[in-house]
Each structure stands twice: as structure tokens, then as C-alpha cells.
Design a protein around this motif. Structure first.
Motif, PDB file in Angstrom:
ATOM      1  N   THR A  57     -22.421 -11.451 -14.241  1.00 53.26           N
ATOM      2  CA  THR A  57     -21.540 -12.541 -14.663  1.00 53.26           C
ATOM      3  C   THR A  57     -21.188 -12.501 -16.141  1.00 53.26           C
ATOM      4  N   LYS A  58     -21.777 -11.581 -16.897  1.00 51.00           N
ATOM      5  CA  LYS A  58     -21.479 -11.564 -18.328  1.00 51.00           C
ATOM      6  C   LYS A  58     -21.817 -10.209 -18.932  1.00 51.00           C
ATOM      7  N   HIS A  62     -20.909  -6.891 -16.274  1.00 49.76           N
ATOM      8  CA  HIS A  62     -19.828  -7.678 -15.660  1.00 49.76           C
ATOM      9  C   HIS A  62     -18.466  -7.011 -15.877  1.00 49.76           C
ATOM     10  N   GLU A  66     -16.203  -5.676 -12.787  1.00 48.69           N
ATOM     11  CA  GLU A  66     -14.964  -6.398 -12.456  1.00 48.69           C
ATOM     12  C   GLU A  66     -13.714  -5.778 -13.057  1.00 48.69           C
ATOM     13  N   HIS A  67     -13.847  -5.066 -14.159  1.00 46.47           N
ATOM     14  CA  HIS A  67     -12.646  -4.633 -14.873  1.00 46.47           C
ATOM     15  C   HIS A  67     -12.610  -3.152 -15.248  1.00 46.47           C
ATOM     16  N   ILE A 118      -7.366  -9.515 -23.097  1.00 42.47           N
ATOM     17  CA  ILE A 118      -7.901 -10.871 -23.090  1.00 42.47           C
ATOM     18  C   ILE A 118      -9.426 -10.806 -23.124  1.00 42.47           C
ATOM     19  N   ALA A 119     -10.021 -11.629 -23.981  1.00 45.69           N
ATOM     20  CA  ALA A 119     -11.474 -11.653 -24.083  1.00 45.69           C
ATOM     21  C   ALA A 119     -11.986 -13.080 -23.970  1.00 45.69           C
ATOM     22  N   GLY A 120     -13.063 -13.240 -23.245  1.00 44.46           N
ATOM     23  CA  GLY A 120     -13.766 -14.516 -23.191  1.00 44.46           C
ATOM     24  C   GLY A 120     -15.030 -14.375 -24.003  1.00 44.46           C
ATOM     25  N   VAL A 121     -15.147 -15.107 -25.075  1.00 41.90           N
ATOM     26  CA  VAL A 121     -16.269 -14.980 -26.008  1.00 41.90           C
ATOM     27  C   VAL A 121     -17.002 -16.313 -26.098  1.00 41.90           C
ATOM     28  N   LEU A 126     -21.052 -14.023 -28.543  1.00 41.59           N
ATOM     29  CA  LEU A 126     -21.361 -13.063 -27.483  1.00 41.59           C
ATOM     30  C   LEU A 126     -20.112 -12.808 -26.640  1.00 41.59           C
ATOM     31  N   VAL A 128     -18.443 -12.160 -23.448  1.00 42.36           N
ATOM     32  CA  VAL A 128     -18.802 -12.362 -22.040  1.00 42.36           C
ATOM     33  C   VAL A 128     -17.942 -11.483 -21.135  1.00 42.36           C
ATOM     34  N   SER A 129     -16.653 -11.447 -21.419  1.00 45.25           N
ATOM     35  CA  SER A 129     -15.757 -10.654 -20.581  1.00 45.25           C
ATOM     36  C   SER A 129     -14.563 -10.174 -21.395  1.00 45.25           C
ATOM     37  N   TYR A 131     -10.760  -7.957 -20.562  1.00 38.14           N
ATOM     38  CA  TYR A 131      -9.955  -7.231 -19.587  1.00 38.14           C
ATOM     39  C   TYR A 131      -8.554  -7.009 -20.127  1.00 38.14           C
TER      40      TYR A 131
ATOM     41  N   MET B   7      -9.126 -15.009  -8.894  1.00 42.04           N
ATOM     42  CA  MET B   7     -10.366 -14.426  -9.404  1.00 42.04           C
ATOM     43  C   MET B   7     -10.933 -15.316 -10.490  1.00 42.04           C
ATOM     44  N   PHE B  10     -15.242 -15.931 -16.897  1.00 41.09           N
ATOM     45  CA  PHE B  10     -15.529 -16.893 -17.958  1.00 41.09           C
ATOM     46  C   PHE B  10     -14.228 -17.321 -18.616  1.00 41.09           C
ATOM     47  N   ILE B  11     -13.926 -18.597 -18.538  1.00 41.60           N
ATOM     48  CA  ILE B  11     -12.708 -19.242 -19.063  1.00 41.60           C
ATOM     49  C   ILE B  11     -11.417 -18.556 -18.617  1.00 41.60           C
ATOM     50  N   TYR B  55     -21.570 -21.487 -17.363  1.00 43.25           N
ATOM     51  CA  TYR B  55     -21.956 -20.681 -18.515  1.00 43.25           C
ATOM     52  C   TYR B  55     -22.450 -21.631 -19.613  1.00 43.25           C
TER      53      TYR B  55
END
Lengths: 136, 110
Positions: A57-58, A62, A66-67, A118-121, A126, A128-129, A131, B7, B10-11, B55
Motif C-alpha cells: 500500500t505504500k 506499492h 501497481e505502476h 503524479i506523486a502522493g507524499v 515519505l 507513498v506513491s 505514477y 483504482m 493514496f490521495i 493512511y
């Protein structure tokens, strides 16, 4: 952004985990898993961000689960090359948007003049994702 | 024919938005009929907020902790919301897109 050489640190050009940034992470007050850090860097806005091995999940696991196909299709990058590519995106990309939402920070980069990433921080830095999106 | 990916990340998601609208300065799906549907966007925000709530920053000795137990506890709620989302997508589909649902089965199997 220099190589971090101050006379006290080894030259770290190209390193995914420069010693001076690992020290900065250690002194940041944030929780982190030292042995799991695969990359630490600073954005052009001088924000400290880092990537850990993670889970489904992170983090890197992750992103790979997923990507990985997205990274392969867009950038021709294999799984092993993903941490380095992420570092390049955060340090060389142009941040076109950064906003807090739902407990995290959504960062959008224009990369190499052609791609959107795109980034989820986490609010602590940290990663997290990440893509790749569609082309610009 | 475009594909709308469902899908969660996170956010991000469930409507997978990976096109940057330079005028609106925000991410969109690139499918106008989807991006302009107010009800869909409300559902999207609700589902994203729910999933992102799992999260937690600097929690239980982790920089970011994913609360799997809470996700399981919310399983029926999430399935209900996803069903509404998919249903609305089907309602407005004018034949210009297909749905790639990567979440309903995953959540059902929690």
C-alpha cells in the motif's frame, strides 16, 4: 543543489542515499525505517522526501506492484531503475502543482518537457506513491 | 474508445485522473462527460477521502501506516460507494468509454 560535500561528508553525486541527507532525515524528528530507505533527496523547493521499500500500500513495493508497467511504458524503466527515476523526477521535474488533500500532499510534475508525473507524499515527506500520467 | 480506470491509491482515485488540465490546474480523467458530472465527482471525493483516511502519518512507529483493519471494517461501506460510482458511470456512458474496474473485486475479497 550541490553534492553535499562540506568537508565532513564524502562526495555523494549520483547517490540515492547521500550521507548528509540521511543525517538530515535522522535529525528531522520524523519516524522512518533506516534500513528500508532506498532513496532520499530534496526537491527544488528544498523539501526533504524519501522512499522506503514499503508494502503493497505504500512505497517502492506499492509503486512496483501497481505502476511498474506505467514506468516501463512511459520511460522504458525497469523495476530496478524506478528509485533513480523517482529521484530524477523530484529533482529535475518542474512542479506544476502541490496541494494538501485528504491528509497527504499531491505533487504534480512536468518531466522532461513532455510527461506529467503524479506523486502522493505524506505530510512528513515519505513518498507513498508515484505514477506517470498521460503526456502533457 | 477511452478507458476509465477505477483504482484507489493514496490521495488518488477511484476515478483515475492522470491528465493535467493546464487551464484548471488540476488532474482530470480526460473524458469530458465524466469530468463534468457533479454527482460523479462528489462520489469520487467521498471514496477518495475514505480510502485516504486509512493512511496515517507518524503512527504506530511508521512514517506512514496503512490501517488494514479499518479498511476491512469499512468493506461494505466502500462496496456501496463503489457500486454507486459504477452505476453512475453506466448511466452517463454515451458509448465513449469503457470501465476498467480494478477495485470492486479487490474490496469484495478483503
Amino acid at each position: 543543489m550541490g553534492t553535499g560535500f562540506s568537508g565532513n561528508y564524502k562526495s555523494t553525486s549520483g547517490s540515492l542515499k547521500p550521507e548528509h541527507l540521511m543525517d538530515e532525515l535522522k535529525n528531522s524528528g520524523h519516524k522512518y525505517n533506516e534500513k528500508d530507505v532506498v532513496m532520499v533527496t530534496k526537491t527544488k523547493k528544498n523539501e526533504l522526501v524519501w522512499l522506503e521499500k514499503g508494502t503493497s500500500t505504500k512505497g517502492l513495493q506499492h509503486i512496483i506492484e501497481e505502476h511498474a508497467n506505467d514506468f516501463k511504458n512511459k520511460f522504458g524503466v525497469s523495476e530496478k531503475g524506478i528509485p533513480s527515476k523517482i529521484k530524477d523526477i523530484f529533482t529535475q521535474g518542474i512542479e506544476v502543482s502541490s496541494k494538501e488533500k485528504n491528509g497527504g500532499i499531491e505533487k504534480i510534475y512536468e518531466y522532461k518537457g513532455e510527461y506529467i508525473v503524479i506523486a502522493g507524499v505524506g505530510t512528513n515527506g515519505l513518498i507513498v506513491s508515484v505514477y506517470p500520467g498521460g503526456s502533457k | 474508445m477511452k478507458t476509465i480506470r477505477i483504482m484507489l491509491d493514496f490521495i488518488s482515485g477511484p476515478l483515475w485522473k492522470d491528465v493535467f488540465d493546464t487551464q484548471k490546474k488540476e488532474l482530470v480523467t480526460g473524458i469530458d462527460i465524466v469530468d463534468n458530472d457533479e454527482y460523479l465527482q462528489q462520489l469520487n471525493e467521498e471514496i477518495q477521502a475514505l480510502y485516504s483516511s486509512y493512511y496515517k502519518i507518524n503512527y504506530k512507529d511508521e512514517p506512514v501506516y496503512f490501517d488494514e483493519e479499518q479498511e476491512k471494517a469499512d468493506k461494505e461501506k466502500m462496496l456501496g460507494l463503489l457500486e454507486k460510482l459504477i452505476s453512475r458511470l453506466n448511466e452517463i456512458n454515451d458509448g465513449s468509454f469503457v470501465i476498467d474496474d480494478r477495485e470492486t473485486e479487490r474490496v469484495r475479497n478483503l
